[in-house]
Scaffold this active site. Structure first.
Site, PDB file in Angstrom:
ATOM      1  N   GLY A 287       0.835  -1.190   0.000  1.00 53.67           N
ATOM      2  CA  GLY A 287       0.000   0.000   0.000  1.00 53.67           C
ATOM      3  C   GLY A 287       0.869   1.238   0.000  1.00 53.67           C
ATOM      4  O   GLY A 287       1.322   1.706   1.045  1.00 53.67           O
TER       5      GLY A 287
ATOM      6  N   SER B 204       4.776   7.357   3.300  1.00 49.08           N
ATOM      7  CA  SER B 204       5.493   6.469   4.222  1.00 49.08           C
ATOM      8  C   SER B 204       6.750   5.884   3.580  1.00 49.08           C
ATOM      9  O   SER B 204       7.722   5.552   4.279  1.00 49.08           O
ATOM     10  CB  SER B 204       4.583   5.344   4.718  1.00 49.08           C
ATOM     11  OG  SER B 204       4.049   4.612   3.639  1.00 49.08           O
TER      12      SER B 204
ATOM     13  N   ASP C  28       2.083  -1.996  -4.840  1.00 47.41           N
ATOM     14  CA  ASP C  28       0.809  -1.290  -5.013  1.00 47.41           C
ATOM     15  C   ASP C  28       0.427  -1.351  -6.487  1.00 47.41           C
ATOM     16  O   ASP C  28       1.293  -1.240  -7.357  1.00 47.41           O
ATOM     17  CB  ASP C  28       0.956   0.176  -4.581  1.00 47.41           C
ATOM     18  CG  ASP C  28      -0.368   0.857  -4.291  1.00 47.41           C
ATOM     19  OD1 ASP C  28      -1.278   0.777  -5.141  1.00 47.41           O
ATOM     20  OD2 ASP C  28      -0.502   1.478  -3.224  1.00 47.41           O
TER      21      ASP C  28
ATOM     22  N   GLY D 153      -5.596   2.919  -6.561  1.00 44.61           N
ATOM     23  CA  GLY D 153      -6.345   3.408  -5.413  1.00 44.61           C
ATOM     24  C   GLY D 153      -7.149   2.320  -4.735  1.00 44.61           C
ATOM     25  O   GLY D 153      -7.613   1.371  -5.379  1.00 44.61           O
TER      26      GLY D 153
ATOM     27  N   SER E 209      -1.096  -7.185  -4.552  1.00 44.05           N
ATOM     28  CA  SER E 209      -0.360  -7.796  -3.449  1.00 44.05           C
ATOM     29  C   SER E 209      -0.350  -9.323  -3.473  1.00 44.05           C
ATOM     30  O   SER E 209       0.721  -9.925  -3.342  1.00 44.05           O
ATOM     31  CB  SER E 209      -0.920  -7.283  -2.117  1.00 44.05           C
ATOM     32  OG  SER E 209      -0.388  -7.965  -1.024  1.00 44.05           O
TER      33      SER E 209
ATOM     34  N   ASP F 182      -0.445  -1.734   4.835  1.00 42.49           N
ATOM     35  CA  ASP F 182      -1.253  -0.513   4.812  1.00 42.49           C
ATOM     36  C   ASP F 182      -1.989  -0.415   3.479  1.00 42.49           C
ATOM     37  O   ASP F 182      -2.034   0.639   2.856  1.00 42.49           O
ATOM     38  CB  ASP F 182      -0.356   0.712   5.031  1.00 42.49           C
ATOM     39  CG  ASP F 182      -1.155   1.975   5.311  1.00 42.49           C
ATOM     40  OD1 ASP F 182      -2.308   1.869   5.772  1.00 42.49           O
ATOM     41  OD2 ASP F 182      -0.615   3.081   5.066  1.00 42.49           O
TER      42      ASP F 182
ATOM     43  N   HIS G 139      -8.530  -1.927   2.878  1.00 45.29           N
ATOM     44  CA  HIS G 139      -9.043  -2.161   4.225  1.00 45.29           C
ATOM     45  C   HIS G 139     -10.298  -3.027   4.253  1.00 45.29           C
ATOM     46  O   HIS G 139     -10.990  -3.078   5.278  1.00 45.29           O
ATOM     47  CB  HIS G 139      -9.314  -0.826   4.921  1.00 45.29           C
ATOM     48  CG  HIS G 139      -8.055  -0.109   5.336  1.00 45.29           C
ATOM     49  ND1 HIS G 139      -6.798  -0.511   4.919  1.00 45.29           N
ATOM     50  CD2 HIS G 139      -7.842   0.968   6.126  1.00 45.29           C
ATOM     51  CE1 HIS G 139      -5.893   0.299   5.428  1.00 45.29           C
ATOM     52  NE2 HIS G 139      -6.497   1.206   6.170  1.00 45.29           N
TER      53      HIS G 139
ATOM     54  N   HIS H 171      -1.071  -0.968  10.010  1.00 46.03           N
ATOM     55  CA  HIS H 171      -1.610   0.390  10.174  1.00 46.03           C
ATOM     56  C   HIS H 171      -3.136   0.357  10.210  1.00 46.03           C
ATOM     57  O   HIS H 171      -3.765  -0.562   9.704  1.00 46.03           O
ATOM     58  CB  HIS H 171      -1.136   1.270   9.009  1.00 46.03           C
ATOM     59  CG  HIS H 171      -1.350   2.726   9.239  1.00 46.03           C
ATOM     60  ND1 HIS H 171      -1.661   3.603   8.231  1.00 46.03           N
ATOM     61  CD2 HIS H 171      -1.301   3.473  10.387  1.00 46.03           C
ATOM     62  CE1 HIS H 171      -1.779   4.819   8.720  1.00 46.03           C
ATOM     63  NE2 HIS H 171      -1.568   4.774  10.033  1.00 46.03           N
ATOM     64  N   ASP H 172      -3.705   1.380  10.805  1.00 41.86           N
ATOM     65  CA  ASP H 172      -5.159   1.564  10.897  1.00 41.86           C
ATOM     66  C   ASP H 172      -5.828   0.448  11.688  1.00 41.86           C
ATOM     67  O   ASP H 172      -6.860  -0.102  11.271  1.00 41.86           O
ATOM     68  CB  ASP H 172      -5.777   1.699   9.508  1.00 41.86           C
ATOM     69  CG  ASP H 172      -5.357   2.989   8.818  1.00 41.86           C
ATOM     70  OD1 ASP H 172      -5.101   3.987   9.526  1.00 41.86           O
ATOM     71  OD2 ASP H 172      -5.258   3.004   7.584  1.00 41.86           O
TER      72      ASP H 172
END
Length: 209
Positions: A45, A51, A70, A74, A123, A140, A143, A168-169
């Site tokens: 991501g 990052s 990635d 998006g 991925s 990341d 989600h 993350h998140d």
């Protein structure tokens, strides 16, 4: 505590993206520790490279490399009509998001292009052909449960012993955010393969036993 140089932190803060500075510093610290293994640092991501700047700077100093994975089209919440959509990263010719040009400009401005290998692809497909161990895996990406699960199942097994898995998140309370990253975090802890070593807001850092 390892902290980025002022110019690296400035590049991070100037880059398009969503990671707060506090979580960025936690990622930098984790990457610095993981880089001691001498293995690549990988993030799933990339978006526009906010990052990546931090991982690439650590890789530069440690003599290793940052790898980003990635498809650059998006994630779900970045599509038209959703909360995080940004018209400036839509390719006008094809009408789809394309964050790759912005990502490349981000690295160029930060002077870190040569320390990053950018893999453009999905991925699960990349994970299937990745054969080596990794010092750090930073998840990341998408989600949804499908994407988060695929990222965990594809990449967590590739973290070397003593290496770090960063997620993350992670929001234990559904009122704060989506639950898919939290569920893979619980899965990692429950596997017995990882132990938690730090928590910074929504960032969880786990070490492979």
């Amino acid at each position: 505590m390892s902290v980025p140089a002022p110019e690296i932190l400035a590049a991070f803060e100037a880059a398009k993206g969503f990671m707060p500075a506090g979580e960025g510093l936690a990622l930098y610290e984790a990457a610095t520790e993981a880089a001691k293994l001498g293995l690549p640092l990988l993030e799933v991501g990339t978006y526009c490279g906010r990052s990546t700047i931090l991982l690439a700077d650590v890789a530069r100093q440690a003599g290793t490399v940052a790898v980003t994975v990635d498809h650059h089209r998006g994630s779900e919440e970045q599509q038209p009509g959703w909360e995080y959509h940004d018209e400036t990263v839509v390719d006008p010719e094809v009408g789809l998001m394309d964050t790759l040009p912005t990502f490349r400009r981000t690295l160029r401005k930060a002077g870190l292009e040569e320390h990053v290998i950018a893999v453009v692809g999905r991925s699960p497909q990349v994970a299937k052909v990745w054969g080596g161990q990794l010092g750090l895996v930073f998840i990341d990406g998408g989600h949804t449960d499908e994407h988060a699960t695929n990222d965990y199942e594809g990449w967590a097994p590739k973290v070397a012993p003593g290496g770090l898995l960063v997620i993350h998140d992670v929001f234990p309370d559904p009122a704060d955010g989506g639950q898919a990253p939290y569920r893979i975090y619980l899965r990692a802890i429950g596997s017995g393969d990882f132990e938690e070593i730090s928590v910074t807001d929504s960032m969880r850092v786990l070490r492979r036993r």
